[in-house]
Scaffold this active site. Structure first.
Site, PDB file in Angstrom:
ATOM      1  N   ASP A  98       1.458  -0.814   0.060  1.00 40.86           N
ATOM      2  CA  ASP A  98      -0.176  -0.137   0.425  1.00 40.86           C
ATOM      3  C   ASP A  98       1.218   0.684  -0.185  1.00 40.86           C
ATOM      4  O   ASP A  98       2.074   1.324   0.137  1.00 40.86           O
ATOM      5  CB  ASP A  98      -1.032   0.357   1.012  1.00 40.86           C
ATOM      6  CG  ASP A  98      -0.307   0.471   2.605  1.00 40.86           C
ATOM      7  OD1 ASP A  98      -1.011   0.228   3.653  1.00 40.86           O
ATOM      8  OD2 ASP A  98       0.892   0.398   2.656  1.00 40.86           O
ATOM      9  N   LEU A  99       0.387   2.433  -0.080  1.00 46.23           N
ATOM     10  CA  LEU A  99       0.939   3.871  -0.179  1.00 46.23           C
ATOM     11  C   LEU A  99       0.917   4.079   0.760  1.00 46.23           C
ATOM     12  O   LEU A  99       0.001   4.732   1.658  1.00 46.23           O
ATOM     13  CB  LEU A  99      -0.107   4.327  -1.787  1.00 46.23           C
ATOM     14  CG  LEU A  99       0.118   3.802  -2.678  1.00 46.23           C
ATOM     15  CD1 LEU A  99      -0.188   4.971  -3.850  1.00 46.23           C
ATOM     16  CD2 LEU A  99       1.795   3.185  -3.430  1.00 46.23           C
ATOM     17  N   ASP A 117      -5.557   1.872  -1.026  1.00 46.83           N
ATOM     18  CA  ASP A 117      -4.527   2.389  -1.942  1.00 46.83           C
ATOM     19  C   ASP A 117      -4.322   0.851  -1.770  1.00 46.83           C
ATOM     20  O   ASP A 117      -2.836   0.744  -1.207  1.00 46.83           O
ATOM     21  CB  ASP A 117      -3.584   3.358  -0.973  1.00 46.83           C
ATOM     22  CG  ASP A 117      -3.753   3.237   0.174  1.00 46.83           C
ATOM     23  OD1 ASP A 117      -2.760   3.626   1.177  1.00 46.83           O
ATOM     24  OD2 ASP A 117      -4.436   2.573   1.128  1.00 46.83           O
TER      25      ASP A 117
END
Length: 477
Positions: free
Chosen positions: A341-342, A384
């Protein structure tokens, strides 16, 4: 109103488009076959030209050695010194018969003929051009003995030293149809020799072509390079090779191959393609009708792809993991799951807005697709979070791909006038031959590895084994 009329319009347009594409494709195939055949023949002709030139050179060298031996004959030098012409002619006749020479020419220092004869009593040219003899002494291999002379010879010339230069011995070997046929049979090539006449036209000297084609060749011949000859019996790919001057040749050897014979196998293939085209068109029409009526495509995309990024959704990822697990059980092929994930994505949404966030997600998706193999699967879990499935991956490949993914996703993203940099954390879990976990459990392990990566200083963590409890909670973004 018949609402299905729109479907019929779509069906009609698609079928016409398919017909246009398939007929156009068939035309392209036919034209490509002609081009390929011509190119292939041209290559064969150029190779054949190299072979023929090499054979003529080897023949010239061998004959030149023999001529040198004759020129060193003591009796010939004594007869030349004493001016005993009958003895000279007798010796030249004997040597010429032994060498199968067409002409034997003895010339003075200025290359003016002293005597010439045809061994065995053959026809003797009425005149000999001193320039041709001079050219032979300077290394020219093929020449006419006089302008307008209708025969061409391979010449070898050697000096007669007694002990100083006393004259020149030149031997001529006729390039007749027999020799041309022998040269052409090595490559299956038709060979012709043409000379430029006094009026600038081409005249045939000898050829292995039939008379009708040879007459058309005389009218259409080009001096240099590859070209095509159109005749009543078919087309020929031709190659003209200058035998004297490269820029304005007076003598050319023309090699030829039948284009029609070369196209026989292509035409058989084209017939098969045409039959397949008709069958394919009928099947395509049925497929267009079926797909248009049922509209499977849009529904299938809705069922299996993420609407924002176009990546696989949870359902498609689940199918891919099931397939990878089945392959592992059947063949022992390992696979890896990346959970990523970001970093700080929630803050990015709050600061720049959801439109910018969506664009970032699309960019991330595009970069992942460009980075991974076609056999890999990348899916968006939601928000995300992304999951990557790498089937058949070794440990080295897994580490390389993890580093590559981190490197690609940490590159700045340009959106309008804004440059945004996002970080990424990555957790990796591997299913090898010893794995006993279901794909969903393995995904949980990758999620724990992701949490460890976010909590630590590493961009990614490769999980070897963890407890099967649920992943610890982590902060969003």
């Amino acid at each position: 109103m018949n609402y299905r009329s729109y479907e019929w319009r779509i069906i009609t347009c698609l079928i016409l488009l398919l017909m246009f594409i398939q007929v156009g494709g068939y035309w392209v195939v036919v034209q490509s076959n002609r081009t390929i055949a011509a190119t292939t023949l041209d290559d064969e002709l150029r190779i054949g030209a190299q072979v023929i030139n090499r054979l003529l050179t080897l023949r010239h060298d061998r004959l030149d050695q023999a001529a040198s031996v004759i020129a060193r004959d003591f009796g010939l030098r004594e007869a030349l010194a004493s001016g005993d012409l009958p003895t000279i002619r007798s010796m030249l006749d004997n040597h010429g018969k032994r060498m199968n020479a067409s002409l034997m020419i003895l010339s003075d220092l200025a290359h003016q003929p002293i005597t010439l004869l045809a061994p065995g009593g053959g026809p003797v040219p009425t005149e000999v051009d001193a320039a041709a003899l001079l050219g032979a002494s300077q290394g020219a291999q093929i020449a006419r003995l006089a302008v307008g002379h209708d025969q061409i010879y391979q010449l070898v010339s050697t000096p007669i030293m007694s002990p100083d230069l006393a004259g020149w011995l030149t031997m001529g070997f006729l390039l007749d149809e027999t020799l041309l046929s022998d040269l052409g049979e090595l490559n299956g090539i038709e060979v012709s020799v043409l000379s430029r006449t006094r009026d600038g036209m081409w005249g045939g000297l000898s050829s292995t072509l039939n008379d009708a084609v040879f007459r058309e060749l005389e009218l259409e011949a080009q001096a240099i390079g590859g070209w095509q000859l159109e005749t009543q019996t078919g087309r020929f790919q031709m190659l003209s090779i200058p035998l004297d001057a490269e820029d304005a040749p007076e003598l050319v050897m023309v090699l030829g191959l039948s284009l029609e014979e070369a196209l026989v196998s292509y035409k058989k293939m084209e017939t098969v393609i045409l039959i397949m085209l008709v069958i394919g068109l009928l099947l395509s029409a049925l497929a267009v009708y079926y797909v248009t009526r049922n509209m499977v495509g849009p529904l299938n995309r809705m069922a299996h792809l993420d609407s924002l990024t176009g990546l696989a959704n949870r359902r498609l990822l689940g199918l891919a993991m099931q397939r990878a697990e089945a392959e592992r059980l059947r063949m022992g092929t390992p696979y890896a799951l990346f959970m990523l994930d970001l970093n700080k994505f929630k803050a990015l949404n709050d600061t720049h807005g959801h439109a910018v966030g969506d664009q970032v997600l699309k960019t991330v998706a595009q970069r992942l697709l460009a980075t991974l193999r076609s056999t890999d699967t990348v899916a968006r879990q939601g928000g995300d979070e992304f999951v990557i499935l790498l089937p058949g991956a070794t440990e080295n490949h897994i580490r390389q791909m993890a580093e590559k993914v981190v490197s690609v996703l940490t590159q700045p993203v340009e959106i309008g006038n804004q440059v945004i940099t996002v970080g990424v954390s990555l957790g990796v879990a591997v299913a090898d031959v010893s794995n006993t976990l279901a794909p969903e459990q393995l995904l949980n392990i990758a999620d724990k590895a992701l949490y460890r990566a976010k909590a630590g200083s590493s961009d990614y963590v490769l999980a070897s084994s963890f407890a099967h409890d649920a992943p610890a909670p982590r902060e969003d973004g």
